[in-house]
Design a protein around this motif. Structure first.
Motif, mmCIF file in Angstrom:
data_model
loop_
_atom_site.group_PDB
_atom_site.id
_atom_site.type_symbol
_atom_site.label_atom_id
_atom_site.label_comp_id
_atom_site.label_asym_id
_atom_site.label_seq_id
_atom_site.Cartn_x
_atom_site.Cartn_y
_atom_site.Cartn_z
ATOM 1 N N TRP A 6 -46.176 63.822 24.266
ATOM 2 C CA TRP A 6 -45.749 62.422 24.398
ATOM 3 C C TRP A 6 -45.278 62.119 25.818
ATOM 4 O O TRP A 6 -45.516 61.030 26.346
ATOM 5 N N ILE A 7 -44.604 63.071 26.431
ATOM 6 C CA ILE A 7 -44.152 62.879 27.817
ATOM 7 C C ILE A 7 -45.349 62.758 28.749
ATOM 8 O O ILE A 7 -45.383 61.890 29.635
ATOM 9 N N LEU A 8 -46.357 63.592 28.565
ATOM 10 C CA LEU A 8 -47.570 63.509 29.394
ATOM 11 C C LEU A 8 -48.317 62.207 29.172
ATOM 12 O O LEU A 8 -48.824 61.600 30.130
ATOM 13 N N ILE A 9 -48.373 61.746 27.938
ATOM 14 C CA ILE A 9 -49.023 60.454 27.656
ATOM 15 C C ILE A 9 -48.263 59.321 28.341
ATOM 16 O O ILE A 9 -48.866 58.420 28.943
ATOM 17 N N ALA A 10 -46.927 59.346 28.269
ATOM 18 C CA ALA A 10 -46.120 58.309 28.916
ATOM 19 C C ALA A 10 -46.307 58.333 30.427
ATOM 20 O O ALA A 10 -46.397 57.282 31.071
ATOM 21 N N CYS A 11 -46.384 59.528 31.010
ATOM 22 C CA CYS A 11 -46.606 59.637 32.454
ATOM 23 C C CYS A 11 -47.968 59.076 32.841
ATOM 24 O O CYS A 11 -48.092 58.368 33.842
ATOM 25 N N ALA A 12 -48.984 59.401 32.052
ATOM 26 C CA ALA A 12 -50.328 58.895 32.339
ATOM 27 C C ALA A 12 -50.375 57.371 32.230
ATOM 28 O O ALA A 12 -50.985 56.698 33.072
ATOM 29 N N LEU A 13 -49.721 56.819 31.216
ATOM 30 C CA LEU A 13 -49.700 55.350 31.067
ATOM 31 C C LEU A 13 -48.951 54.687 32.219
ATOM 32 O O LEU A 13 -49.376 53.638 32.712
ATOM 33 N N ALA A 14 -47.855 55.282 32.654
ATOM 34 C CA ALA A 14 -47.115 54.715 33.782
ATOM 35 C C ALA A 14 -47.962 54.757 35.047
ATOM 36 O O ALA A 14 -48.004 53.788 35.815
ATOM 37 N N TYR A 15 -48.669 55.862 35.264
ATOM 38 C CA TYR A 15 -49.530 55.981 36.441
ATOM 39 C C TYR A 15 -50.677 54.980 36.382
ATOM 40 O O TYR A 15 -51.001 54.324 37.378
ATOM 41 N N LEU A 16 -51.293 54.840 35.211
ATOM 42 C CA LEU A 16 -52.402 53.894 35.067
ATOM 43 C C LEU A 16 -51.938 52.449 35.271
ATOM 44 O O LEU A 16 -52.655 51.642 35.858
ATOM 45 N N THR A 17 -50.737 52.139 34.794
ATOM 46 C CA THR A 17 -50.198 50.792 35.002
ATOM 47 C C THR A 17 -50.023 50.515 36.490
ATOM 48 O O THR A 17 -50.364 49.435 36.974
ATOM 49 N N LYS A 18 -49.504 51.481 37.210
ATOM 50 C CA LYS A 18 -49.333 51.327 38.661
ATOM 51 C C LYS A 18 -50.688 51.230 39.351
ATOM 52 O O LYS A 18 -50.874 50.417 40.263
ATOM 53 N N LEU A 19 -51.657 52.010 38.911
ATOM 54 C CA LEU A 19 -52.993 51.997 39.497
ATOM 55 C C LEU A 19 -53.686 50.653 39.283
ATOM 56 O O LEU A 19 -54.348 50.146 40.188
ATOM 57 N N VAL A 20 -53.503 50.066 38.110
ATOM 58 C CA VAL A 20 -54.112 48.759 37.825
ATOM 59 C C VAL A 20 -53.557 47.700 38.771
ATOM 60 O O VAL A 20 -54.272 46.779 39.169
ATOM 61 N N GLY A 21 -52.303 47.840 39.179
ATOM 62 C CA GLY A 21 -51.703 46.890 40.110
ATOM 63 C C GLY A 21 -52.420 46.815 41.440
ATOM 64 O O GLY A 21 -52.437 45.766 42.092
ATOM 65 N N TYR A 22 -53.046 47.897 41.850
ATOM 66 C CA TYR A 22 -53.779 47.901 43.123
ATOM 67 C C TYR A 22 -55.079 47.097 43.037
ATOM 68 O O TYR A 22 -55.631 46.705 44.055
#
Length: 103
Positions: A6-22
């Motif tokens: 679950w921690i890895l999934i949350a990290c991946a979602l946070a990273y993807l959210t930041k990536l979409v911002g670009y």
């Protein structure tokens, strides 16, 4: 599933959210309406975080010295005191209220 998954999934979602911002077009971000919404969302999120930290303890609501500290800091902000004075007045109010036995 275990906790680490679950921690890895949350990290991946946070990273993807930041990536979409670009990928958001710069023209959209320069819009006055978007700037206004972003500014008010920041204020709302910080205010809600402050209130939750001031009145929540676990699953319940509590009224203790943190409320007095928040009130003292709010008065200092209203009087346009420097930030350090705001923090010190809140801490002093909490310490005084705890010394008096409240919270």
């Amino acid at each position: 599933m275990n906790l680490w998954l679950w921690i890895l999934i949350a990290c991946a979602l946070a990273y993807l959210t930041k990536l979409v911002g670009y990928f958001v077009p710069a023209k959209l971000l320069e819009s006055p309406r978007i700037m206004h919404v972003a500014g008010t969302m920041t204020i709302g999120l910080l205010a809600s975080l402050t209130v939750v930290n001031a009145v929540a303890s676990g699953q319940g609501l509590v009224l203790d010295a943190r409320i007095g500290a928040l009130a003292a800091a709010a008065v200092a902000l209203w009087l346009r005191a420097p930030f350090l004075v705001v923090v010190i007045s809140g801490a002093a109010a909490a310490a005084l209220l705890r010394l008096l036995g409240w919270g």
